[in-house]
Each structure stands twice: as structure tokens, then as C-alpha cells.
Scaffold this motif. Structure first.
Motif, PDB file in Angstrom:
ATOM      1  N   ALA A 156       0.820  -1.208   0.000  1.00 56.64           N
ATOM      2  CA  ALA A 156       0.000   0.000   0.000  1.00 56.64           C
ATOM      3  C   ALA A 156       0.852   1.255   0.000  1.00 56.64           C
ATOM      4  O   ALA A 156       0.479   2.261  -0.627  1.00 56.64           O
ATOM      5  CB  ALA A 156      -0.936  -0.009   1.203  1.00 56.64           C
ATOM      6  N   ASP A 157       1.998   1.239   0.688  1.00 61.21           N
ATOM      7  CA  ASP A 157       2.820   2.446   0.713  1.00 61.21           C
ATOM      8  C   ASP A 157       3.489   2.729  -0.626  1.00 61.21           C
ATOM      9  O   ASP A 157       4.007   3.821  -0.863  1.00 61.21           O
ATOM     10  CB  ASP A 157       3.852   2.388   1.843  1.00 61.21           C
ATOM     11  CG  ASP A 157       4.802   1.209   1.722  1.00 61.21           C
ATOM     12  OD1 ASP A 157       4.660   0.418   0.777  1.00 61.21           O
ATOM     13  OD2 ASP A 157       5.692   1.099   2.580  1.00 61.21           O
ATOM     14  N   GLN A 158       3.463   1.748  -1.544  1.00 59.40           N
ATOM     15  CA  GLN A 158       3.922   1.968  -2.910  1.00 59.40           C
ATOM     16  C   GLN A 158       2.783   2.399  -3.831  1.00 59.40           C
ATOM     17  O   GLN A 158       2.990   2.578  -5.027  1.00 59.40           O
ATOM     18  CB  GLN A 158       4.571   0.697  -3.456  1.00 59.40           C
ATOM     19  CG  GLN A 158       5.838   0.301  -2.718  1.00 59.40           C
ATOM     20  CD  GLN A 158       6.354  -1.057  -3.157  1.00 59.40           C
ATOM     21  OE1 GLN A 158       5.598  -2.029  -3.267  1.00 59.40           O
ATOM     22  NE2 GLN A 158       7.643  -1.141  -3.427  1.00 59.40           N
ATOM     23  N   GLN A 159       1.606   2.543  -3.266  1.00 57.48           N
ATOM     24  CA  GLN A 159       0.398   2.984  -3.981  1.00 57.48           C
ATOM     25  C   GLN A 159       0.010   2.033  -5.106  1.00 57.48           C
ATOM     26  O   GLN A 159      -0.480   2.444  -6.150  1.00 57.48           O
ATOM     27  CB  GLN A 159       0.575   4.406  -4.519  1.00 57.48           C
ATOM     28  CG  GLN A 159       0.727   5.457  -3.433  1.00 57.48           C
ATOM     29  CD  GLN A 159       0.739   6.864  -3.997  1.00 57.48           C
ATOM     30  OE1 GLN A 159       1.594   7.213  -4.803  1.00 57.48           O
ATOM     31  NE2 GLN A 159      -0.228   7.666  -3.581  1.00 57.48           N
ATOM     32  N   VAL A 160       0.210   0.743  -4.880  1.00 56.85           N
ATOM     33  CA  VAL A 160      -0.171  -0.288  -5.843  1.00 56.85           C
ATOM     34  C   VAL A 160      -1.185  -1.211  -5.179  1.00 56.85           C
ATOM     35  O   VAL A 160      -0.947  -1.693  -4.076  1.00 56.85           O
ATOM     36  CB  VAL A 160       1.042  -1.106  -6.312  1.00 56.85           C
ATOM     37  CG1 VAL A 160       0.596  -2.260  -7.204  1.00 56.85           C
ATOM     38  CG2 VAL A 160       2.033  -0.225  -7.055  1.00 56.85           C
ATOM     39  N   ALA A 161      -2.297  -1.443  -5.848  1.00 57.85           N
ATOM     40  CA  ALA A 161      -3.307  -2.359  -5.323  1.00 57.85           C
ATOM     41  C   ALA A 161      -3.965  -3.107  -6.476  1.00 57.85           C
ATOM     42  O   ALA A 161      -4.154  -2.562  -7.560  1.00 57.85           O
ATOM     43  CB  ALA A 161      -4.370  -1.595  -4.529  1.00 57.85           C
ATOM     44  N   LEU A 162      -4.275  -4.376  -6.250  1.00 60.24           N
ATOM     45  CA  LEU A 162      -5.113  -5.179  -7.140  1.00 60.24           C
ATOM     46  C   LEU A 162      -4.649  -5.148  -8.600  1.00 60.24           C
ATOM     47  O   LEU A 162      -5.391  -4.755  -9.503  1.00 60.24           O
ATOM     48  CB  LEU A 162      -6.562  -4.708  -7.029  1.00 60.24           C
ATOM     49  CG  LEU A 162      -7.155  -4.808  -5.617  1.00 60.24           C
ATOM     50  CD1 LEU A 162      -8.454  -4.022  -5.532  1.00 60.24           C
ATOM     51  CD2 LEU A 162      -7.386  -6.261  -5.238  1.00 60.24           C
ATOM     52  N   PRO A 163      -3.402  -5.574  -8.875  1.00 58.77           N
ATOM     53  CA  PRO A 163      -2.909  -5.552 -10.262  1.00 58.77           C
ATOM     54  C   PRO A 163      -3.686  -6.505 -11.158  1.00 58.77           C
ATOM     55  O   PRO A 163      -4.241  -7.516 -10.717  1.00 58.77           O
ATOM     56  CB  PRO A 163      -1.452  -5.999 -10.123  1.00 58.77           C
ATOM     57  CG  PRO A 163      -1.124  -5.898  -8.669  1.00 58.77           C
ATOM     58  CD  PRO A 163      -2.410  -6.098  -7.941  1.00 58.77           C
ATOM     59  N   ALA A 164      -3.680  -6.178 -12.458  1.00 60.29           N
ATOM     60  CA  ALA A 164      -4.315  -7.020 -13.471  1.00 60.29           C
ATOM     61  C   ALA A 164      -3.349  -7.188 -14.632  1.00 60.29           C
ATOM     62  O   ALA A 164      -2.778  -6.205 -15.124  1.00 60.29           O
ATOM     63  CB  ALA A 164      -5.614  -6.392 -13.958  1.00 60.29           C
ATOM     64  N   PHE A 165      -3.145  -8.420 -15.078  1.00 64.23           N
ATOM     65  CA  PHE A 165      -2.321  -8.675 -16.256  1.00 64.23           C
ATOM     66  C   PHE A 165      -3.092  -8.321 -17.521  1.00 64.23           C
ATOM     67  O   PHE A 165      -4.298  -8.565 -17.622  1.00 64.23           O
ATOM     68  CB  PHE A 165      -1.928 -10.141 -16.328  1.00 64.23           C
ATOM     69  CG  PHE A 165      -0.862 -10.560 -15.356  1.00 64.23           C
ATOM     70  CD1 PHE A 165       0.450 -10.157 -15.528  1.00 64.23           C
ATOM     71  CD2 PHE A 165      -1.175 -11.381 -14.279  1.00 64.23           C
ATOM     72  CE1 PHE A 165       1.435 -10.566 -14.645  1.00 64.23           C
ATOM     73  CE2 PHE A 165      -0.195 -11.793 -13.387  1.00 64.23           C
ATOM     74  CZ  PHE A 165       1.120 -11.375 -13.571  1.00 64.23           C
ATOM     75  N   CYS A 166      -2.380  -7.783 -18.505  1.00 64.85           N
ATOM     76  CA  CYS A 166      -2.967  -7.606 -19.834  1.00 64.85           C
ATOM     77  C   CYS A 166      -3.018  -8.957 -20.522  1.00 64.85           C
ATOM     78  O   CYS A 166      -2.054  -9.728 -20.503  1.00 64.85           O
ATOM     79  CB  CYS A 166      -2.127  -6.628 -20.650  1.00 64.85           C
ATOM     80  SG  CYS A 166      -2.854  -6.215 -22.245  1.00 64.85           S
ATOM     81  N   GLN A 167      -4.150  -9.267 -21.157  1.00 66.33           N
ATOM     82  CA  GLN A 167      -4.371 -10.564 -21.786  1.00 66.33           C
ATOM     83  C   GLN A 167      -4.158 -10.480 -23.297  1.00 66.33           C
ATOM     84  O   GLN A 167      -4.680  -9.586 -23.960  1.00 66.33           O
ATOM     85  CB  GLN A 167      -5.783 -11.061 -21.483  1.00 66.33           C
ATOM     86  CG  GLN A 167      -6.077 -11.199 -19.998  1.00 66.33           C
ATOM     87  CD  GLN A 167      -5.181 -12.193 -19.297  1.00 66.33           C
ATOM     88  OE1 GLN A 167      -4.819 -13.225 -19.875  1.00 66.33           O
ATOM     89  NE2 GLN A 167      -4.823 -11.901 -18.054  1.00 66.33           N
ATOM     90  N   PHE A 168      -3.395 -11.462 -23.802  1.00 65.28           N
ATOM     91  CA  PHE A 168      -3.139 -11.547 -25.236  1.00 65.28           C
ATOM     92  C   PHE A 168      -3.619 -12.911 -25.738  1.00 65.28           C
ATOM     93  O   PHE A 168      -4.648 -13.404 -25.298  1.00 65.28           O
ATOM     94  CB  PHE A 168      -1.642 -11.336 -25.504  1.00 65.28           C
ATOM     95  CG  PHE A 168      -1.168  -9.933 -25.215  1.00 65.28           C
ATOM     96  CD1 PHE A 168      -1.254  -8.941 -26.179  1.00 65.28           C
ATOM     97  CD2 PHE A 168      -0.635  -9.608 -23.966  1.00 65.28           C
ATOM     98  CE1 PHE A 168      -0.818  -7.656 -25.920  1.00 65.28           C
ATOM     99  CE2 PHE A 168      -0.198  -8.314 -23.694  1.00 65.28           C
ATOM    100  CZ  PHE A 168      -0.292  -7.342 -24.674  1.00 65.28           C
TER     101      PHE A 168
END
Length: 341
Positions: A156-168
């Protein structure tokens, strides 16, 4: 079925959309009369396409395919979806009813990716706002039957939450430069659901080093020599913005249209406020395909994604997988088509 059915429901832009209308896609039609709902009580359902020909997906707080909200309930499960969009079978692989193996840890996920036949999964620690605390990778080399957690996480202190991969394509084929790409909302308020104003980070990692934190690069905007990428997280710049907010994301590349399709919420979370945006590259420039409140007449949807396996080859048809609360707390799949300008 208690869900309202709307046939050929044509969606229009609203004045509050953050980007101008797409100059490629004029509109979207959904055939809600053909809505297929399964796995009641299990939600989320991001999808990826493996080189074994199957889709893999993950759910939360339910029994998965063949289960209910209580029967087979796990915090986090993984399933395999075999077959075409109009005739498929969901099989619980890790957790859930009659699963091939039992789940060994909990959490939630909105990001799964097949690189070749290896699966990667972003795991957040729980439900609700606890998911903002961290996002940790897991890897499976046996089709999702067992998972190895990384010894690092975005926090959270890196301001990143709930990542999503791009789908190919299958196994990440077609991704530019042999990378895996991923997006994550900028976390402005760890106690908030919708992040408003909304900004989205873009990251990439070589496809053979997904578990290696030191290999990740962050998009830093456009420079005189092209796109700026940096291994320093402090150098990143938002790749997508919506003053009305963002939350859960999915991004899928449509090879027939040669467009990236980004889906997210806006204005208010868990209220079927769907935005779909398109771009010619992973970093934009973005235009608006659809920007709706109470999409489809629903009022509880909160996550949508386009499984790339189910894009019609060289055509405009698709199947959209989505989920929500109450009557939408399930796997929901609806066919539709894009209308071109």
C-alpha cells in the motif's frame, strides 16, 4: 432467473467520460437473453488463455463451478474452463466443489496470466479494504493444482493495489517485446474502495522473469526518444486517468481490431458503473467505447473482462465475463458484438 434480460442493449457515451469517443468502435451490443450464469455465490473471475487451449480463472468466497456460496466455499479458488463460449465446462482445479486439489491459502485475485503453460496469479490478502494492503505473486507449473508464493509483494505504501495482467493470445503470445504487461490502480486511500480521482500505473516484466521483482519496469510517460521505462518505481507516470475514479481493472488485446480494451468502474463502486476504453498500444492514447451507469439495467456489478479466447476470429463478436453482488454474485457470461465506425 431473477436477473433482468435486455436484448441487443445499445450503450451510449455520457458527457462525463474522461476521453473522447473511439474512432474505431462506434458502440457495443449485448444479448442479455443469452446470459449464462453459473457458480452462484462465487465472484471475481478474471480469465487467461493457456497454451493447453483452455481458459483459467479465479474466484473468491464460494464453491466455484458446481458449488454455492456455502458448499465447497473457499476464500480463493482456481478453475479451468474448457470449450468454446457457446458450449463450455468449468472445472475446479484448486479449491471448491470436487476440485482436483485443495486450496492451501486464502485471499482474492483480479490478475491471472498464462505464460506458455505456466500460470501466475496476483494474490491480495483478504476481502474488502484488506485487499489494499499488498499484492503478492504466486506461480503454478502444474495447471493451477499447486502454487508457490513469491517472497516479495507490492504494498500500500507503494500505492499499488489489485494488479491485473494484460491478456493476449494463448500463453501470452502476441505481447509486444516478449513482455508480460500489467496495470494497477494508483492507491490514493488505503481505506477507500473506488480510488477517486482515478489513475492507473502500467508495468512490464520479461515473460521469463515474472517472479523476479528486480526485472520489473514502470512506464514513465513519453519522451523525446520514445517510451520511457524505468526500474525505479518513483519514475512512474499514470497511463490512464479518470476524475470519476477507477477500481478493479481488466485489459485485453483484440487482434482483429488491433485495440487494447480496458474495463473499470467509475463514480461509485459496486453499482454497475462500467467504462470500456480502447487504445492502439498498452499506454494509449485512450478513447471511450462505453461509459455507463447502471449498465444493462443492473445495479451491483463491479468487475468485467473480455476472455481473449472468446473473441470471434477476425470478427466483432465476443463474450464478456462479469460479476457483482446479490443476484450477480456468480460467474456471468454474456455474448455481444462491437459496432465499428
Amino acid at each position: 432467473m431473477s436477473i433482468p434480460l435486455l436484448i441487443g442493449f445499445m450503450l451510449c457515451l455520457q458527457a462525463s467520460a474522461p476521453y473522447p469517443p473511439s474512432d474505431v468502435i462506434a458502440g457495443v451490443e449485448f444479448d442479455f437473453a443469452l446470459l449464462d450464469q453459473r457458480a452462484p455465490g462465487s465472484d471475481n473471475w478474471p480469465c487467461t488463455w493457456s497454451t493447453d487451449g483452455h481458459l483459467y480463472t479465479t474466484w473468491g468466497d464460494g464453491g466455484g463451478f458446481g458449488g454455492t456460496n456455502s458448499e465447497g466455499r473457499v476464500s480463493l479458488g482456481v478453475a479451468r474452463v474448457e470449450g468454446p463460449a457457446d458450449h463450455y465446462t468449468g472445472i475446479n482445479v484448486w479449491g471448491g466443489v470436487e476440485a482436483e486439489s485443495r486450496a492451501t491459502f486464502g485471499g482474492k485475485s483480479y490478475g491471472i496470466l498464462a505464460v506458455g503453460s505456466t500460470l501466475y496469479l496476483w494474490v491480495s490478502p483478504g476481502s474488502g479494504l484488506e485487499n489494499n494492503r499488498e499484492a503478492r505473486l504466486a506461480m503454478s507449473s502444474d495447471g493451477g493444482r499447486s502454487w508457490e508464493l513469491a517472497d516479495w509483494a507490492f504494498t500500500a505504501d507503494q500505492q499499488v493495489a489489485l494488479p491485473a495482467f494484460c491478456q493476449f493470445g494463448p500463453g501470452n503470445t502476441g505481447a509486444p517485446g516478449e513482455y508480460a504487461y500489467l496495470y494497477a490502480p494508483k492507491l490514493l486511500d488505503a481505506q477507500g474502495d473506488l480510488q477517486r480521482p482515478g489513475e492507473v500505473w502500467l508495468m512490464r516484466v520479461p515473460r521469463d522473469r515474472v517472479m523476479d521483482r528486480s526485472a520489473y519496469e514502470f512506464y514513465g510517460g513519453s519522451g523525446a526518444d520514445g517510451r520511457n521505462w524505468s526500474g525505479e518505481i518513483e519514475a512512474r507516470q499514470p497511463v490512464f486517468q479518470d476524475p470519476e475514479g477507477v477500481r478493479l481493472l481488466s485489459v485485453s488485446y483484440h487482434p482483429g481490431l488491433e485495440r487494447y480494451l480496458l474495463c473499470t468502474e467509475h463514480t461509485e463502486s459496486h453499482r454497475s458503473n462500467l467504462g470500456v476504453f480502447d487504445a492502439p498500444s498498452p499506454w494509449g492514447p485512450w478513447t471511450t467505447v462505453l461509459y455507463e451507469e447502471r449498465w444493462g439495467g443492473y445495479d451491483t456489478a463491479f468487475y468485467w473482462n473480455f476472455p481473449t479466447k472468446w473473441f470471434e476470429p477476425n470478427g466483432l463478436g465476443f463474450t464478456l465475463v462479469f460479476t457483482g453482488t446479490r443476484t450477480l454474485d456468480a460467474w456471468n457470461a454474456v455474448p455481444g458484438r462491437f459496432i465499428l465506425r
